[in-house]
Design an enzyme around this catalytic site. Sequence first.
Site, mmCIF file in Angstrom:
data_model
loop_
_atom_site.group_PDB
_atom_site.id
_atom_site.type_symbol
_atom_site.label_atom_id
_atom_site.label_comp_id
_atom_site.label_asym_id
_atom_site.label_seq_id
_atom_site.Cartn_x
_atom_site.Cartn_y
_atom_site.Cartn_z
ATOM 1 C CG HIS A 17 -4.260 8.527 5.719
ATOM 2 N ND1 HIS A 17 -5.554 8.483 6.192
ATOM 3 C CD2 HIS A 17 -4.257 9.443 4.718
ATOM 4 C CE1 HIS A 17 -6.304 9.341 5.508
ATOM 5 N NE2 HIS A 17 -5.548 9.928 4.598
ATOM 6 C CB CYS B 224 -8.324 10.126 11.855
ATOM 7 S SG CYS B 224 -7.481 8.645 11.440
HETATM 8 C C1 CIR Z 1 -11.507 8.573 4.619
HETATM 9 O O1 CIR Z 1 -11.473 7.575 3.878
HETATM 10 O O2 CIR Z 1 -11.035 9.645 4.275
HETATM 11 C C2 CIR Z 1 -12.156 8.441 5.973
HETATM 12 N N1 CIR Z 1 -13.241 7.521 5.895
HETATM 13 C C3 CIR Z 1 -11.154 7.986 6.997
HETATM 14 C C4 CIR Z 1 -10.036 8.944 7.228
HETATM 15 C C5 CIR Z 1 -9.095 8.466 8.254
HETATM 16 N N2 CIR Z 1 -8.108 9.422 8.543
HETATM 17 C C6 CIR Z 1 -6.874 9.116 8.885
HETATM 18 O O3 CIR Z 1 -6.479 7.955 8.870
HETATM 19 N N3 CIR Z 1 -6.062 10.125 9.174
#
Ligand code: CIR
Length: 255
Positions: free
Chosen positions: A163, A250
């Site tokens: 991201h 997140c």
């Molecule tokens: C994913 O791959 O969607 C989750 N394991 C981690 C999401 C992390 N979110 C973020 O960086 N905003």
Amino acid sequence: MPMFRKALVRTPCRNLVHGLSAAGSGRPDVGRALEQHAAYIDALRACGLEVTVLAADERYPDSVFVEDTAVLSETMAVTTRPGAPSRRGEELAVAAALEEFFPATEAILPPGTLEGGDVMRAGDRFFIGLSERTNPSGAGQFAGILRRHGYEAVLVPLREVLHLKTGISYLEDNRLLAAGEFLGLPLLSSFSQIPVPAGESYAANSLWLNGRVLVPAGFPLTRAAIEKAGCETMPVDVSEFRKLDGGLSCLSLRF
Ligand code: CIR
């Protein structure tokens, strides 16, 4: 400078162990994740936020990463359409919870995808990462919503990170914490950059909250660099979430 009064978080579920991960650094320990999540909530409260906690949902292993499901401002609430198919639907409970705080919510519609981790606000400008999770349709829909609310949208194509905010964080006062592919990027040249020291790129996802900066625990060089730039820091251990490529930001929506 923004003043955040509230935050929304979601308790990690037992199925967290099945969350998406490219990091390959092992599976999270749910017990530890729950402890870390509770300490994270304490840190938000210490920064003056009133925290709403949504119940865990076993259908969605990654649902603790609530930031990806919405983008909020003083005047706007947008629920996203996650790019990861296993995460689609997480946004529904978040949208329902936001009804208490926002008169209306807007949504990203198919074929668009957008994840909140790809959105970084700096004043009235919103930077939107074009990633494997956020496609041009989703970014375009979101840019249209932003313009209607009087904000500016800047698209940033990503090359390496999951991201946008995996690699950069806005720390107010024109300060931008940046790592890897974002260092020296012309699109970000108007900021005063704080480079994340080598080997600590995970700490590029730090979180400015009402004058303090939450920094993942275990990254002393980044912490020192942020302090040197004039911010008080607060380390928070998020090691179990890191195993699933999740950062500090997140784990909450702030508004
Ligand atoms: C994913 O791959 O969607 C989750 N394991 C981690 C999401 C992390 N979110 C973020 O960086 N905003």
